[in-house]
Design a protein around this motif. Structure first.
Motif, short mmCIF file in Angstrom:
data_model
loop_
_atom_site.label_atom_id
_atom_site.label_comp_id
_atom_site.label_asym_id
_atom_site.label_seq_id
_atom_site.Cartn_x
_atom_site.Cartn_y
_atom_site.Cartn_z
N ARG A 183 0.91 -1.20 0.34
CA ARG A 183 0.25 -0.39 -0.02
C ARG A 183 1.11 1.46 -0.27
O ARG A 183 2.00 1.49 0.77
CB ARG A 183 -0.80 -0.17 1.31
CG ARG A 183 -1.99 -1.25 1.39
CD ARG A 183 -2.75 -1.75 0.08
NE ARG A 183 -3.61 -0.14 -0.38
CZ ARG A 183 -4.23 -0.69 -1.57
NH1 ARG A 183 -3.95 -0.88 -2.35
NH2 ARG A 183 -4.75 0.23 -1.41
N ARG A 202 -2.82 -3.43 -6.08
CA ARG A 202 -4.10 -3.19 -6.46
C ARG A 202 -4.53 -2.35 -6.24
O ARG A 202 -4.17 -1.78 -4.66
CB ARG A 202 -5.35 -4.80 -5.78
CG ARG A 202 -4.69 -6.51 -6.31
CD ARG A 202 -5.74 -6.67 -6.15
NE ARG A 202 -6.51 -6.88 -6.69
CZ ARG A 202 -8.10 -7.56 -6.42
NH1 ARG A 202 -8.03 -8.53 -6.09
NH2 ARG A 202 -9.10 -7.49 -6.95
N ALA A 203 -4.84 -1.32 -6.32
CA ALA A 203 -5.48 0.24 -6.39
C ALA A 203 -7.64 -0.19 -6.65
O ALA A 203 -7.23 0.81 -7.17
CB ALA A 203 -4.97 1.19 -6.82
N GLN A 204 -8.13 -0.50 -5.94
CA GLN A 204 -9.28 -1.34 -6.73
C GLN A 204 -10.15 -0.12 -4.90
O GLN A 204 -9.96 -0.18 -4.29
CB GLN A 204 -10.40 -2.34 -6.29
CG GLN A 204 -10.23 -2.79 -7.66
CD GLN A 204 -8.79 -2.75 -8.39
OE1 GLN A 204 -7.71 -3.75 -8.00
NE2 GLN A 204 -7.98 -2.62 -9.96
N ALA A 205 -11.34 0.42 -6.00
CA ALA A 205 -12.14 1.24 -4.62
C ALA A 205 -13.44 0.85 -4.60
O ALA A 205 -13.73 0.58 -6.16
CB ALA A 205 -12.42 2.64 -4.27
N PRO A 206 -14.31 0.76 -4.40
CA PRO A 206 -16.01 0.99 -4.35
C PRO A 206 -16.63 1.48 -5.43
O PRO A 206 -16.09 2.83 -5.87
CB PRO A 206 -17.07 1.02 -3.15
CG PRO A 206 -16.18 0.46 -2.68
CD PRO A 206 -14.64 1.08 -2.70
N SER A 207 -17.54 1.21 -6.78
CA SER A 207 -17.67 1.80 -7.61
C SER A 207 -18.44 2.97 -7.10
O SER A 207 -19.31 2.92 -6.47
CB SER A 207 -18.21 0.77 -9.11
OG SER A 207 -18.93 1.90 -9.87
N LEU A 214 -15.84 -2.73 -8.79
CA LEU A 214 -14.65 -1.92 -8.09
C LEU A 214 -13.74 -1.59 -9.41
O LEU A 214 -14.25 -1.60 -10.33
CB LEU A 214 -14.06 -3.04 -7.41
CG LEU A 214 -14.00 -3.82 -6.39
CD1 LEU A 214 -12.82 -4.39 -6.03
CD2 LEU A 214 -14.47 -2.72 -4.50
N THR A 216 -10.64 1.37 -10.28
CA THR A 216 -9.35 1.77 -9.93
C THR A 216 -9.17 2.78 -9.69
O THR A 216 -9.85 3.83 -9.66
CB THR A 216 -8.04 1.81 -11.10
OG1 THR A 216 -8.11 0.45 -11.56
CG2 THR A 216 -6.60 2.00 -11.07
N ASP A 217 -8.90 3.94 -8.13
CA ASP A 217 -8.42 4.48 -7.37
C ASP A 217 -7.53 4.93 -7.89
O ASP A 217 -6.55 4.34 -7.45
CB ASP A 217 -8.52 4.15 -5.73
CG ASP A 217 -9.41 4.84 -5.07
OD1 ASP A 217 -8.89 6.40 -5.93
OD2 ASP A 217 -9.02 5.92 -3.98
N VAL A 220 -4.95 6.66 -4.77
CA VAL A 220 -4.21 5.11 -4.60
C VAL A 220 -3.31 4.85 -5.42
O VAL A 220 -1.80 5.21 -4.92
CB VAL A 220 -5.12 3.22 -4.10
CG1 VAL A 220 -4.05 2.58 -4.13
CG2 VAL A 220 -5.80 3.62 -2.73
#
Length: 232
Positions: A183, A202-207, A214, A216-217, A220
């Motif tokens: 991170r 991984r740089a996913q966040a809730p859509s 998800l 890509t944020d 991040v």
């Protein structure tokens, strides 16, 4: 890791060096569709695109027909890569029932990939001995194996730092791509513990669609790039 065109564009805009394009991120990634591969390669201008070749989720012990599918996917990607304007690579891996690298399967996929460089993925962290598995990959460097994505067999790359350092000391070995629990806030500590040239996250966040998917944020990605660049 990304699974769509927008993720690739976010990573490129925020300064990532490359992305790993997959389908089925919920199971750790599988081979994306040809349409998705073409769409991502058509959309990006500079970011490298590493493409997962994995026929299914679950364990990494593959039947012969599954290895045949992997070969076919690698050949198709190699064909697409010939006209790509960015760097293209393949990410793959296979193990034996005993928990060793399946060198025969790996060799088949590497041969099918042709000139496209190959990364061995985190299947290495499911082997009985990650360092011995890494050493078994040395003969594949001359055949196109470029790097290994690994946490050193530990739950996180930071916890696996001693093994990662030992991997770096293996003569003639592929590059070590540190991944696993990476991170933005711990990149400095990881690079201080292990002098790798690359990290993976991984740089996913809730859509914002609110449908449980998800995206890509960008924050991040940007923070991770900044943290890596801040190291001397």
């Amino acid at each position: 890791m990304i699974d769509d065109v927008e993720g690739a564009l976010v990573a490129e805009r925020e300064g990532a060096d490359r992305v790993e394009l997959c389908a089925d991120l919920g199971v750790g990634g599988t081979t994306p569709s040809i349409g998705m591969i073409r769409g991502v390669l058509a959309a990006v201008d500079s970011v490298g695109v590493q493409i997962m070749v994995r026929p299914r989720g679950g364990h990494f012990v593959y039947a012969d027909h599954e290895i045949g599918v992997m070969e076919a996917d690698a050949r198709a990607i190699a064909e697409i890569a010939r006209s790509a304007s960015v760097r293209v690579g393949i990410v793959t891996g296979a193990l034996t029932p005993a928990g060793d690298v399946d060198t025969a399967a790996l060799g088949r996929v590497i041969d099918a990939a042709g000139d496209v460089p190959v990364t061995f993925h985190k299947a290495i962290d499911a082997t009985a001995d990650a360092l011995a598995a890494f050493a078994s990959l040395v003969p594949f460097v001359e055949r196109g194996l470029e790097r290994v994505l690994t946490s050193g067999g530990a739950a996180t790359a930071l916890e696996g730092a001693p093994t990662l350092r030992a991997m770096l000391a293996v003569a003639g070995g592929p590059a070590v791509l540190a991944g696993g629990g990476v991170r933005p806030h711990n990149i400095d500590a990881l690079l201080g513990a292990v002098p790798v040239g690359e990290v993976h996250l991984r740089a996913q966040a809730p859509s914002p669609r609110g449908d449980g998917t998800l995206v890509t944020d960008p924050a991040v990605v940007s923070a991770a790039v900044a943290a890596a660049a801040a190291r001397p």
